[in-house]
Design an enzyme around this catalytic site. Sequence first.
Site, PDB file in Angstrom:
ATOM      1  CG  PHE A   1      -3.201  23.641  -9.798  1.00  0.00           C
ATOM      2  CD1 PHE A   1      -1.846  23.501 -10.069  1.00  0.00           C
ATOM      3  CD2 PHE A   1      -3.682  23.256  -8.539  1.00  0.00           C
ATOM      4  CE1 PHE A   1      -0.979  22.988  -9.103  1.00  0.00           C
ATOM      5  CE2 PHE A   1      -2.822  22.747  -7.576  1.00  0.00           C
ATOM      6  CZ  PHE A   1      -1.456  22.608  -7.855  1.00  0.00           C
ATOM      7  CG  ASP A   2      -5.166  27.101 -16.922  1.00  0.00           C
ATOM      8  OD1 ASP A   2      -6.405  27.020 -17.008  1.00  0.00           O
ATOM      9  OD2 ASP A   2      -4.416  27.106 -17.912  1.00  0.00           O
ATOM     10  N   GLY A   3      -6.384  24.619 -15.815  1.00  0.00           N
ATOM     11  CA  GLY A   3      -6.603  23.233 -16.226  1.00  0.00           C
ATOM     12  C   GLY A   3      -5.703  22.788 -17.364  1.00  0.00           C
TER      13      GLY A   3
ATOM     14  CG  ASP B   1      -1.516  27.271 -20.619  1.00  0.00           C
ATOM     15  OD1 ASP B   1      -1.601  26.941 -21.814  1.00  0.00           O
ATOM     16  OD2 ASP B   1      -2.515  27.555 -19.933  1.00  0.00           O
TER      17      ASP B   1
END
Length: 312
Positions: A178-180, A293
């Site tokens: 996951f990106d943050g 994103d």
Amino acid sequence: MAEPESTVINTNVKQKDPSKALVIAVTTRAIFNLEEEHKLYLEKGKEEYTRHQQANQDKPLPQGTAFAFIQAVQYVNKKMLESNPSEKDLFDILVLSNNSPESGVRIINSAKHYGLEISKFCFVSDEDSTQYLKSHGVKLFLSADRTDVCNALRRGVSAALIFQQEVRAPSTPLRVVFDGDAVLFSDETDQIFQKQGLEGAVQYEQAMEAVPMGEGPLKAFAMHLGKMRQKFSQEKSPIRTYLVTARSGRDMGIRAIKTLREWGLAIDEAFFMDGAPKGPILAQIQPHIFFDDGLHNIQGAQNVGVPSAWVP
């Protein structure tokens, strides 16, 4: 809410309890490579496409970007049931398709050919098939269509856009990255960064260090994944989760770590990249799926053969 026009229950697969399971919906173009067929559909229309699919119904479709992810999810279910045969907290996969049931036979046959554990095939003729996601209890939706993904997010379902690419199928366990900001966490700091630059974002983070960040679009999915992971010791877990964020660990890492702790979400490894490219670290991790994103990060992941999903 009415059921989709046609839902085919896969009797070869043990049906899961949707109130307990982590339900993932994938579109046919996310799980299989249907680029040629999609081109035919766009150029020659639905009838020609249907004819082609019926003529080739016994010819398995090539694997798509989300294929390895679905296989790894199956491995997790197998390990869960080995450890507890009455386990209900399992992954449940359904395929959502804009195909008619007649042209969908090839999709069902392809899933059977590869031994994919898909419990339901939903063939929907409506323009917006995402209206059926909530009625099936879907927690994550993966699609190769941007409009689908935006519609799902608007309906409050975690969703990401899959890009068709050549994927090196990684081995088990299931590895999810996951990106943050704007993925696991809300985009509050991103917004400060856009307006006030890095210095403003760092000051904001330091001032807000003790306050957990807001929820991002994939938090609910990550939390359910974390709950499944806690059923195993770290060494034996069939799930590994990672945070790979552009934040710097020194200035902006503390709040991210505190937020995860506050949520009770244990992440196996966290990488604070301080704006450096994510591709090299992703090549090292070899995840089954990477959520981000930023399209530049997705591109970097694709360049190293990592299956990527964009959260718009």
